[in-house]
Design a protein around this motif. Structure first.
Motif, PDB file in Angstrom:
ATOM      1  N   UNK A 276      42.271  34.083  49.190  1.00 31.88           N
ATOM      2  CA  UNK A 276      42.037  33.562  47.847  1.00 31.88           C
ATOM      3  C   UNK A 276      42.966  32.379  47.553  1.00 31.88           C
TER       4      UNK A 276
ATOM      5  N   UNK B 193      41.471  43.116  36.520  1.00 26.69           N
ATOM      6  CA  UNK B 193      40.087  43.600  36.518  1.00 26.69           C
ATOM      7  C   UNK B 193      39.974  44.975  37.177  1.00 26.69           C
ATOM      8  N   UNK B 194      41.027  45.367  37.888  1.00 29.69           N
ATOM      9  CA  UNK B 194      41.032  46.668  38.572  1.00 29.69           C
ATOM     10  C   UNK B 194      41.927  47.686  37.850  1.00 29.69           C
TER      11      UNK B 194
ATOM     12  N   UNK C 285      40.647  56.137  43.055  1.00 24.80           N
ATOM     13  CA  UNK C 285      41.134  55.305  41.969  1.00 24.80           C
ATOM     14  C   UNK C 285      40.345  55.592  40.712  1.00 24.80           C
ATOM     15  N   UNK C 286      39.121  55.118  40.678  1.00 26.00           N
ATOM     16  CA  UNK C 286      38.323  55.273  39.457  1.00 26.00           C
ATOM     17  C   UNK C 286      37.935  56.727  39.201  1.00 26.00           C
TER      18      UNK C 286
ATOM     19  N   UNK D 135      44.968  38.667  38.669  1.00 27.86           N
ATOM     20  CA  UNK D 135      43.782  39.025  39.448  1.00 27.86           C
ATOM     21  C   UNK D 135      43.479  40.521  39.409  1.00 27.86           C
ATOM     22  N   UNK D 136      44.517  41.330  39.470  1.00 23.00           N
ATOM     23  CA  UNK D 136      44.303  42.782  39.568  1.00 23.00           C
ATOM     24  C   UNK D 136      44.014  43.412  38.203  1.00 23.00           C
TER      25      UNK D 136
ATOM     26  N   UNK E 264      44.102  43.952  46.633  1.00 24.17           N
ATOM     27  CA  UNK E 264      45.244  43.205  46.074  1.00 24.17           C
ATOM     28  C   UNK E 264      46.429  43.161  47.036  1.00 24.17           C
TER      29      UNK E 264
ATOM     30  N   UNK F 293      33.199  57.140  46.240  1.00 25.07           N
ATOM     31  CA  UNK F 293      33.751  57.354  44.911  1.00 25.07           C
ATOM     32  C   UNK F 293      32.667  57.908  43.995  1.00 25.07           C
TER      33      UNK F 293
ATOM     34  N   UNK G 100      34.403  53.597  51.860  1.00 30.99           N
ATOM     35  CA  UNK G 100      34.909  54.096  50.594  1.00 30.99           C
ATOM     36  C   UNK G 100      33.848  54.922  49.874  1.00 30.99           C
TER      37      UNK G 100
ATOM     38  N   UNK H 220      33.566  47.391  36.415  1.00 31.36           N
ATOM     39  CA  UNK H 220      32.190  47.886  36.420  1.00 31.36           C
ATOM     40  C   UNK H 220      32.140  49.364  36.047  1.00 31.36           C
ATOM     41  N   UNK H 221      33.124  50.114  36.528  1.00 23.98           N
ATOM     42  CA  UNK H 221      33.178  51.536  36.163  1.00 23.98           C
ATOM     43  C   UNK H 221      33.413  51.673  34.657  1.00 23.98           C
TER      44      UNK H 221
ATOM     45  N   UNK I  37      37.116  40.686  46.713  1.00 29.13           N
ATOM     46  CA  UNK I  37      38.405  41.287  46.353  1.00 29.13           C
ATOM     47  C   UNK I  37      38.179  42.377  45.316  1.00 29.13           C
TER      48      UNK I  37
ATOM     49  N   UNK J  35      38.270  50.076  37.463  1.00 32.56           N
ATOM     50  CA  UNK J  35      37.451  48.917  37.828  1.00 32.56           C
ATOM     51  C   UNK J  35      36.525  48.550  36.669  1.00 32.56           C
TER      52      UNK J  35
END
Lengths: 682, 682
Positions: free
Chosen positions: A441, B448-449, B172-173, B445-446, A431, A340, A338, B455-456, A423, B453
């Protein structure tokens, strides 16, 4: 302090330090350093052949990973049962049973097989654990020859499926307080099994909802009006698909995961079983109703019985550690594919694994994965020896129980934490079910609860440390422990762990404290000394606090509750120290070469991350100066950069069969490399 | 330092300190202290009526929680769609749209409605978010009157279902690097939408797999051979249930959770749409192919477009914070029912919530839940003002974007962490679907994405801090930011945050450092000062490290990567400071009384836990002595004991409809108390 271990140890082509800053991380990563297949052989160790068999079975039944998603719950349960039976036919699941009943006669092999099975579908794993570990283990360990003759052969083949009916709705961790009763009726020479309350129903029992025909039921034994504590009985629960008379069965319904396992509830309404249904290795009842046991103390008897079931705990910890490997393999491989954001270059986006933060998220967990593997290996070896040689040394058995509890707790938390971080590191792709994380998970989540809640298990660890594994060890519940520690044994512990003594012993070994420098920050002996100091200090501190509270007239239970976070911390420190020692021992025992270098790098990273995680404690207790604490964090970052070019080799070393990685779009470009490693180890 | 805030503030009947040790915690807990219904009114705030409507809708459709488990995926998707449409008919989902199109004209109300919906089934929530937030929001914010006229009314009723097609498999990000193209053909006055690569397919797109008829597609605009960056187009994708010509649709398949939402992939093969399909608020193309935009700088244009979509980010953070409330309510109530082990008494097992460790696991998260609620309330209020008043102040808008990113990151991590801990605190029962955790865990769960994301997003926060929200703010990717910081703005930041200056400003306010004592450890000003010091110090440190690295000739991207963990830490510190300030502001603004006392207690606990979590940093930087650090931990334990008798009132204060708690066997005994609270607030 030893300095020779502080020199660079790995074959990685990169230097650490400032030169990194000028090395564009976007370039093609060096994958050299060591041979992943050789690493797999090293990790597989003594049981390479067993693990190879399991890997090949996993590959053969790989479609179950998809079945778990596409089948109805009912069909999936049947599919899982079929796979378990077919795997049983290969000998994989019977390795721990005596050869005279068709087993493999090798306890270590059975643990290795079970752990490796955790690389695949975890319903298959848990169904296997229920049938052969819990049910089979109870028959084998708590029963005597007549039970072995009657049950072992059919249960090893899977012809007879059974349950391990211990937990109740109202009682999980506190097994001694179970509600279910077994009352001896001397007139008919039968035991009468009975559930006196709704909350006393057996709950979360694998194989209960659908497939089990018999159950080993744990119940309070009453003979002639006298209670003798919890004992185990073989009770038929189902015949021809129907519940037996007096047995009520309920399905636990949909669970977060593991839906290929038919968990259920069992209630008994005056169910009669013959006298020989009592698994009587540790206690028996004569025809006329005389109770006898070679172990006089009821508490001691109870814990001796439970102690024989220790293999289950060792297996769950190992399963968590192995499931985490799958997550690490997918996330690291995805990080190498990946890209980015343009970062180091305007022409190309950057590989996410080249971001410092991404390395920080994955590599400490990768290092911990190796550390936990070696700790588990040492634990399983000790289990094998103690059970195979029937070691009678009480202290050694208790130490084994303590370590099984500790590794189970840290191993399963490692799984929960690692799978979650991996994840997130795979973003939205993580996901999707096809990419493995949802099952990993959901299925592993309950591992932290299996075989005892992790916090309760850490208290068990603390109990061993605080009482020096004294004779009274087994009598002590939390309440008893607080009193005991406040009484007899505390003086020894307090003496042993007085700060003065500790410092005396550590002088000359332990830098830090007054030392502002960063010298020797990667010295293995320094790491070990730090963890040993912390453990001793915390254990001593707990003992002193308990004693002080009780001496001041406090209710022991209340005193204990207030010290509980300290108790848990001490136990965790103990287990972390043992884990690091296992890793260090492994590395030091290896011949010089690229594998040793590669493992030393991870061992350093693991040790420093462990110290870094708790650096506040070390500073609070004068064992780490502020500058040195910062140096530890800097060193962790530097080590992560050195791990980076070897990252794929490290996860390939886990030997996860490529079919178990699934995640085609995430790891595809790297599938060839992956396929080499396990192939060469078969 | 202020001392009056350090006196005991709550109406709890228990003293903290040594007297606790003699108070048997097994006794009947005092539930007094404050009225949970009044707390719910306080938390509901300005939008109590909206939240009441949503709660009543949730209760009406409560059966969907069970449908999620029992229905096939296809049926569940239909069921969720139907519920979303029926809720739309109550006005609940259209509150953010202009009144002239049938909306409610109140952005704050729409956020409140969405957040509250997160107490229920999260597929319903996310489907709502996709349709009204993402799709509707894009039409509203990026389109002009003709788009509003054409689409708003039918999309508000749900007659027209649509998608927000931004993310691609490969991107994505980093949205600016999307692959999909839209090329203007002046001959036919059409845009040609095209997916040039397999990885350029739109992915994870809600409403795409089944229900969406149109999509707002983000694509690189090319006009007359020139690229103008990413723009949005309305593209029909499905008609009569069939994919439109040139559109390929694929189902994303089974996901970890949210399986009531039909996520899918979209590829475009030279799909032609008319010229007015361009959402042209920020840029237009004339019939003859002249591109024009009121915003000249392409980067700035892009970020201005994205900035208008900020509501989505605010909503996801709020959803995470509210979902966590459900988990806290179940776990706390279970802890007040479940007994295990005799501890304080030989006659009765102890309530698990009376164990110190159990309090340590749940109460800091409970306090954080309140803190995040108030921070989210302040954020939503600012969003409402900025969007409603069309505030043009660039700095204020950027600060809002920064805070939306930060609260989203911390709010969704709070959800992941809290739900996990609450599940484990409920043991095996927490693993059963009927007890809510499986859905809560899998569905959130998702988060956080979602919307980037975490962290981004924290990097985005850091960008704002490092560049002082400068004009260039929007031009800066990671690479640009590193260069920029190393260049112009760094001097300001470095000057502002020099340690000397910081200490100068803090002198007289900040105890600790040289102060070995524990005085004032619960002083709110002390807490605030500590968090402010940390933030400024870290931001300044990052700026200096970036500058140093680049001045030394390093590749900016590599330098940035090496500083990345420091960047993330600085951003997190900033957001934590803002969260604490929001909590403090709320408490200080309340009239004296039991609610204020109760919130002050949680605010103290939250502040001290935040400091405790990072006490290593404070010690490393001389702001916390070792004895004081230990005092912080002791105080956290003492505060937990004071929270204990109020615990149920705190979670009842969340106002989770009892139907949403489900978990009958876990919370039943307390259901009456729960049912009172929301009833009184309606």
């Amino acid at each position: 302090m030893s300095t020779d271990t502080a020199t660079p140890r790995t074959a990685t082509p990169e230097d650490d330090g400032v030169t990194d800053a000028t090395h564009a991380p976007g370039g093609s990563p060096a994958t050299g350093g060591f041979d992943p297949a050789a690493m797999t052989r090293l990790l597989d160790g003594r049981y390479a052949e067993v693990r190879a068999l399991v890997r090949s079975n996993l590959a053969e039944y790989a479609s179950v990973l998809e079945d778990a998603e596409t089948m109805s719950r009912a069909d999936y349960r049947e599919r899982v049962k079929d796979i378990v039976l077919e795997m049983a036919a290969t000998g994989q699941t019977g390795m721990g049973f005596p050869e005279e009943y068709g087993g493999g006669g090798d306890i270590g092999a059975s643990v290795a097989a079970f752990e490796t099975l955790a690389l695949g579908d975890l319903s298959v794993l848990v169904k296997t654990g229920v049938q052969f570990g819990l049910f089979g283990g109870a028959i084998q360990q708590l029963g005597t020859k007549r039970h072995h003759d009657a049950y072992l052969r059919p249960l090893i083949t899977g012809e007879l499926l059974g349950c391990f009916a211990m937990s109740e709705t109202g009682h999980g961790s506190n097994v001694q307080a179970l509600d279910t009763t077994a009352t001896y009726d001397a007139d008919t020479e039968e035991f009468v099994l009975h559930t006196p309350t709704e909350q006393g129903g057996k709950d979360y029992i694998g194989n209960a909802a659908q497939h089990g025909e018999v159950a080993v039921v744990f119940a309070q034994l009453h003979v002639g009006g006298e209670g003798h504590g919890v004992h185990a009985f073989v009770v038929p629960i189902r015949s021809g698909g129907e519940a037996c008379a007096g047995v009520r069965i309920e399905d636990d319904g949909l669970k977060m995961g593991l839906n290929g396992v038919d968990n259920g509830r069992l209630w008994f309404d005056q169910v009669r079983v013959p006298r020989d249904a009592l698994l009587d290795r540790f206690a028996s009842v004569s025809a006329d109703g005389a109770y006898s046991s070679p172990i006089e103390n009821p508490n001691r008897r109870f814990f001796t019985m439970l102690g024989t079931l220790i293999t289950g705990r060792v297996c769950v910890g190992g399963a968590g550690i192995n499931a985490a490997k799958v997550a690490l393999a997918v996330a690291v491989k995805y990080g190498l594919r990946r890209r980015q954001f343009e970062a180091a270059s305007k022409d190309e986006e950057q590989l996410v694994l080249d971001y410092g933060m991404h390395q920080r998220r994955l590599f400490p967990r990768l290092a911990r994965g190796y550390a936990m593997h070696f700790a588990q290996e040492a634990l399983a070896a000790e289990l094998h020896t103690v059970l195979t040689d029937q070691v009678e040394d009480d202290t050694r058995r208790r130490e084994l129980e303590t370590m099984a509890a500790g590794i189970k707790a840290l191993g399963t938390w490692h799984a929960t934490d690692t799978i979650q971080e991996c994840r997130e590191a795979c973003g939205g792709a993580g996901y999707l079910a096809v990419n493995r994380f949802p099952a990993l998970k959901a299925d592993t989540d309950v591992f932290t609860t299996f075989e005892g809640d992790n916090h309760v298990l850490l208290q068990l660890v603390a109990k061993g440390l605080l009482t020096n594994y004294a004779e009274e060890f087994e009598d002590l519940d939390s309440l008893g422990m607080a009193r005991f520690v406040a009484g007899m044994a505390v003086d020894t512990v307090v003496e042993r762990t007085s700060v003065h003594k500790l410092l005396e012993r550590l002088r000359g070994v332990l830098p830090g404290g007054d030392d502002e420098g960063v010298e020797g920050v990667r010295d293995t002996d320094y790491h070990l000394t730090m963890l040993r100091f912390r453990e001793e200090h915390q254990v001593g501190g707990v003992a002193r606090r308990l004693k002080r509270g009780i001496d001041a007239g406090g209710n022991p239970g209340v005193v204990f509750s207030e010290v509980q976070d300290h108790v848990i911390a001490a136990a965790r420190s103990h287990v972390q120290r043992v884990v690091l020692e296992a890793f260090v021992d492994k590395v030091r025992g290896l011949p010089e070469g690229e594998l040793r270098d590669a493992l030393q790098l991870l061992c350093d990273l693991h040790a420093l991350c462990t110290i870094e995680d708790d650096r506040a404690w070390f500073m609070e207790h004068g064992r780490l100066s502020a500058p040195r604490s910062k140096a530890v964090s800097r060193e962790v970052n530097a080590l992560c950069r050195r791990v980076r070019p070897l990252a794929e080799a490290y996860v390939d070393g886990f030997g996860v069969p490529p079919e178990m990685l699934r995640a085609p779009a995430l790891v595809d470009a790297y599938a060839n490399a992956t396929r080499t490693a396990p192939g060469e180890t078969h």
